[in-house]
Design a protein around this motif. Sequence first.
Motif, PDB file in Angstrom:
ATOM      1  N   PHE A 137       0.835  -1.202   0.000  1.00 20.47           N
ATOM      2  CA  PHE A 137       0.000   0.000   0.000  1.00 20.47           C
ATOM      3  C   PHE A 137       0.873   1.256   0.000  1.00 20.47           C
ATOM      4  N   GLU A 138       1.869   1.296   0.877  1.00 18.65           N
ATOM      5  CA  GLU A 138       2.736   2.465   0.945  1.00 18.65           C
ATOM      6  C   GLU A 138       3.560   2.611  -0.332  1.00 18.65           C
ATOM      7  N   ALA A 139       4.012   1.480  -0.890  1.00 20.28           N
ATOM      8  CA  ALA A 139       4.766   1.543  -2.146  1.00 20.28           C
ATOM      9  C   ALA A 139       3.893   2.056  -3.284  1.00 20.28           C
ATOM     10  N   ALA A 140       2.621   1.663  -3.305  1.00 19.78           N
ATOM     11  CA  ALA A 140       1.716   2.117  -4.362  1.00 19.78           C
ATOM     12  C   ALA A 140       1.513   3.628  -4.294  1.00 19.78           C
ATOM     13  N   HIS A 141       1.339   4.164  -3.096  1.00 21.33           N
ATOM     14  CA  HIS A 141       1.195   5.614  -2.961  1.00 21.33           C
ATOM     15  C   HIS A 141       2.478   6.329  -3.377  1.00 21.33           C
ATOM     16  N   SER A 142       3.618   5.758  -3.019  1.00 23.95           N
ATOM     17  CA  SER A 142       4.893   6.379  -3.385  1.00 23.95           C
ATOM     18  C   SER A 142       5.081   6.396  -4.898  1.00 23.95           C
ATOM     19  N   VAL A 143       4.712   5.301  -5.565  1.00 25.81           N
ATOM     20  CA  VAL A 143       4.819   5.245  -7.025  1.00 25.81           C
ATOM     21  C   VAL A 143       3.894   6.273  -7.669  1.00 25.81           C
ATOM     22  N   THR A 144       2.677   6.363  -7.174  1.00 27.09           N
ATOM     23  CA  THR A 144       1.720   7.315  -7.747  1.00 27.09           C
ATOM     24  C   THR A 144       2.235   8.746  -7.634  1.00 27.09           C
ATOM     25  N   LEU A 145       2.768   9.094  -6.476  1.00 25.17           N
ATOM     26  CA  LEU A 145       3.296  10.443  -6.291  1.00 25.17           C
ATOM     27  C   LEU A 145       4.530  10.686  -7.159  1.00 25.17           C
ATOM     28  N   SER A 146       5.355   9.654  -7.357  1.00 25.68           N
ATOM     29  CA  SER A 146       6.527   9.832  -8.220  1.00 25.68           C
ATOM     30  C   SER A 146       6.107  10.061  -9.666  1.00 25.68           C
ATOM     31  N   VAL A 147       5.040   9.393 -10.105  1.00 28.46           N
ATOM     32  CA  VAL A 147       4.527   9.625 -11.463  1.00 28.46           C
ATOM     33  C   VAL A 147       3.994  11.045 -11.585  1.00 28.46           C
ATOM     34  N   PHE A 148       3.251  11.490 -10.580  1.00 32.03           N
ATOM     35  CA  PHE A 148       2.717  12.853 -10.613  1.00 32.03           C
ATOM     36  C   PHE A 148       3.833  13.896 -10.579  1.00 32.03           C
ATOM     37  N   SER A 149       4.971  13.559  -9.965  1.00 31.11           N
ATOM     38  CA  SER A 149       6.066  14.521  -9.832  1.00 31.11           C
ATOM     39  C   SER A 149       6.880  14.661 -11.107  1.00 31.11           C
ATOM     40  N   ALA A 150       6.828  13.685 -11.995  1.00 31.68           N
ATOM     41  CA  ALA A 150       7.627  13.744 -13.218  1.00 31.68           C
ATOM     42  C   ALA A 150       7.131  14.873 -14.114  1.00 31.68           C
ATOM     43  N   PRO A 151       8.016  15.739 -14.590  1.00 29.93           N
ATOM     44  CA  PRO A 151       7.569  16.920 -15.354  1.00 29.93           C
ATOM     45  C   PRO A 151       6.879  16.584 -16.668  1.00 29.93           C
ATOM     46  N   GLN A 152       7.187  15.430 -17.254  1.00 25.60           N
ATOM     47  CA  GLN A 152       6.556  15.087 -18.534  1.00 25.60           C
ATOM     48  C   GLN A 152       5.133  14.573 -18.363  1.00 25.60           C
ATOM     49  N   ASN A 153       4.693  14.398 -17.102  1.00 25.49           N
ATOM     50  CA  ASN A 153       3.388  13.786 -16.848  1.00 25.49           C
ATOM     51  C   ASN A 153       2.329  14.804 -16.424  1.00 25.49           C
ATOM     52  N   VAL A 154       2.411  16.027 -16.944  1.00 26.87           N
ATOM     53  CA  VAL A 154       1.456  17.062 -16.539  1.00 26.87           C
ATOM     54  C   VAL A 154       0.028  16.645 -16.883  1.00 26.87           C
ATOM     55  N   ASP A 155      -0.199  16.245 -18.114  1.00 28.23           N
ATOM     56  CA  ASP A 155      -1.548  15.839 -18.516  1.00 28.23           C
ATOM     57  C   ASP A 155      -1.987  14.577 -17.785  1.00 28.23           C
ATOM     58  N   LEU A 156      -1.049  13.679 -17.575  1.00 29.23           N
ATOM     59  CA  LEU A 156      -1.364  12.437 -16.864  1.00 29.23           C
ATOM     60  C   LEU A 156      -1.760  12.727 -15.417  1.00 29.23           C
ATOM     61  N   THR A 157      -1.078  13.688 -14.805  1.00 23.17           N
ATOM     62  CA  THR A 157      -1.410  14.061 -13.425  1.00 23.17           C
ATOM     63  C   THR A 157      -2.809  14.647 -13.343  1.00 23.17           C
ATOM     64  N   ALA A 158      -3.129  15.552 -14.266  1.00 23.12           N
ATOM     65  CA  ALA A 158      -4.467  16.147 -14.263  1.00 23.12           C
ATOM     66  C   ALA A 158      -5.550  15.092 -14.476  1.00 23.12           C
ATOM     67  N   LYS A 159      -5.229  14.059 -15.225  1.00 24.19           N
ATOM     68  CA  LYS A 159      -6.205  13.012 -15.520  1.00 24.19           C
ATOM     69  C   LYS A 159      -6.446  12.100 -14.322  1.00 24.19           C
ATOM     70  N   HIS A 160      -5.389  11.741 -13.601  1.00 24.36           N
ATOM     71  CA  HIS A 160      -5.514  10.720 -12.555  1.00 24.36           C
ATOM     72  C   HIS A 160      -5.551  11.286 -11.141  1.00 24.36           C
ATOM     73  N   LEU A 161      -5.193  12.541 -10.969  1.00 22.42           N
ATOM     74  CA  LEU A 161      -5.138  13.079  -9.612  1.00 22.42           C
ATOM     75  C   LEU A 161      -6.491  13.047  -8.901  1.00 22.42           C
ATOM     76  N   PRO A 162      -7.614  13.362  -9.552  1.00 31.42           N
ATOM     77  CA  PRO A 162      -8.897  13.270  -8.823  1.00 31.42           C
ATOM     78  C   PRO A 162      -9.175  11.875  -8.271  1.00 31.42           C
ATOM     79  N   PHE A 163      -8.825  10.851  -9.025  1.00 30.69           N
ATOM     80  CA  PHE A 163      -9.047   9.488  -8.542  1.00 30.69           C
ATOM     81  C   PHE A 163      -8.143   9.179  -7.349  1.00 30.69           C
ATOM     82  N   TYR A 164      -6.924   9.714  -7.375  1.00 32.71           N
ATOM     83  CA  TYR A 164      -6.010   9.477  -6.256  1.00 32.71           C
ATOM     84  C   TYR A 164      -6.498  10.188  -4.997  1.00 32.71           C
TER      85      TYR A 164
END
Length: 699
Positions: free
Chosen positions: A480-507
């Motif tokens: 569970f903790e690893a999954a949250h850490s991975v999700t936040l690392s994906v959101f932190s990557a600069p190339q994932n701006v659109d991806l963050t906007a898409k998945h952040l509400p679900f997170y």
Amino acid sequence: MSADRLLATLLRYLQSTSDQQDTPRLLGTALSLLTSLNNPLNITLLTSQLLSAPALWARPNALSSSLTFMSLFHSAAIKCHEREVADRHDHPLPLAARPHLESHLPLDQWITAVIKGADEHSSPANHALTIGGLMVGLASRHHDFMTTKLGLILRTAFVKAVNLALLETHPEDDLAHGSIVLPLNHAFTHLSDLDRAALDYDRLLPVLMSTTLHSSNGLRSAYFLGAADAELQQVSSQQFNWSSDSPSYQQIDSILKSPLISSLGPLSRLIAHTIDHVQDAWLVLSAVEDIADFSKRLGIQWRQNKLSEIDASEEAIFLHEEARTTTLPTLWRLLRSILFAIVIMLRSAVARAVGDVSLAAHKNAPHIAQATLHSLRNLSFIFTRLGNVSFSQYTFTYLTSIDILANYPTQSSTFLDSIAPSEPGQIPSHPLERNFDLFFLNTAEHFALILSPRQNEDLLLAASSPYLITAGNPNLLPIFEAAHSVTLSVFSAPQNVDLTAKHLPFYVDALFRVFPHNLSSRQFRLAFKNLIKVVSPPSRTAVAQPMLAATLLDLVHERAIQAPTAPLPPSYVPAQRTAPELESAPKSSIPDLSEQAVLVLTLIDAFPCLSLALLEERLPLTAAAAQMISDTDMREYCKKHFWEVLVGGEMDPERSQICVRWWTSRGGQEALLTADNPAEDQFVMSGGLGEQDEIMAKL
């Protein structure tokens, strides 16, 4: 019987091919003669005959026989040394002036006579056993003996015997290889750096690897796990037993007690040292591949074993008491030893890949990194059994391999594809598959920056999504903790701006769904603070979605207004205390916190991450939210944490200026410190004046 007659009788027996049960009697007689003969020629003759005697070496023997032979000279050396020390103590006069009672050879002459017996009529591997026994025996009684002139003679002869044995031994002769590795493993610590430099490491490394991982004297290519599965017996409707009388358990017990595996720690360090010093870089690649193949085979054998289907928390339900207390602990002891040994070997290989020009080449470095990570993944079920408690060798090997591989995006993508969950989007039922998922999540987190948005979504987010709402199961807490850490690392990557906007509400929805019933307050606060960092300047997400941070804070603020005020269960109370005023306070001074109080603390935690304008807006709103807490102890705790965030050093100069301005001239002090007790001591910012014109410096 006189010593000469006994010697003649023993020599006749040694030339015959006697039964194996006669060997202990022959060696016992040999030990007595080695320590009692006073003619160096007889000692040389006896040693030469022992090293080539058909009665001892005509039949293939187990490595335990080689250890027994080595122990013969080990014991003889100790006895001769103790006798010489006793003679010096009882007769301090020079040897020529002592009264003649019984003549014994001086220790140096005795050692020289034994070394002369290691001649061309016997195998160099047997020479290594003999000289190694002498070295270990003498060093155990005289710690500085190896630095003497006689010690130099022994060390030189030992290295020469090992190198000659490596040169002459047939590549398929496992017993001879074991007879080389055994004395070297015991005597290696007594060799100087100059002696070690004389070893033929290029010939030694393949012998060490094959003997340790694949020979019948070593780990037997991990096939012992498959034999254990065949002998699991169902003893009731739910329980299985693995009997301590079963051949598979006896095999594992014999492996643990074997001469090499019982000292697997020193042996792994010897292999690591050899990897550090081989000249041919191809041998390092070959060793890493050999370890990867062994680890893969071990993982497959465990996957096919019924024991792998039982989670550690379920063993009391499904395993018989004998299996839980006797056989299974023995198996895990062997597996733990294997894990530690392999990590030590891989650590040296990875270090060579960093510092060696040929191994650091583009065609070799990613290959070593991938093979190392595959090995660690296949051994992850052992690491999980240890409680995921890391150690320095593992940390260096793991993180360095990731750093190397991260320089090669194509190979990184291929590697992640190869270890991705077999059932993306759902939690596997098999414990081993969940271990693999945990390893994937912990590893993939480090590659979010170099993967494309499509790969981040298809690999990382798809693998982490089913675990985001599973915190209620304590067995899944690390994943569970690893999954949250991975999700936040994906959101932190600069190339994932659109991806963050898409998945952040679900997170965010997942966070609120699991808190507070399945998520501790500490975890919720940490996750939300990291999320605010992701969506605040200077991240690209903040540029593309400038209102996102304010929206998230509004969600928490609105929930705090309507949240229950009853204290949460103790397991959800924050375990850490941040305010310095509370560092020395007893635990009873920290109140049980409600969901409302935790949400207010979450808002306070976000202050150092907010933009300047948003910070100025949120300070009065959060102070008002803190005042809404009805419980006095909870409210005061939140105020103290508010104060600590303001003055604790987390703010940069610009944000600190905003806080000072709000506190001193915009009603911040009054907004936060409005209390039921007007006489309560005030919190004063550094440089502020109290009611009695008294400066209270807090910074």
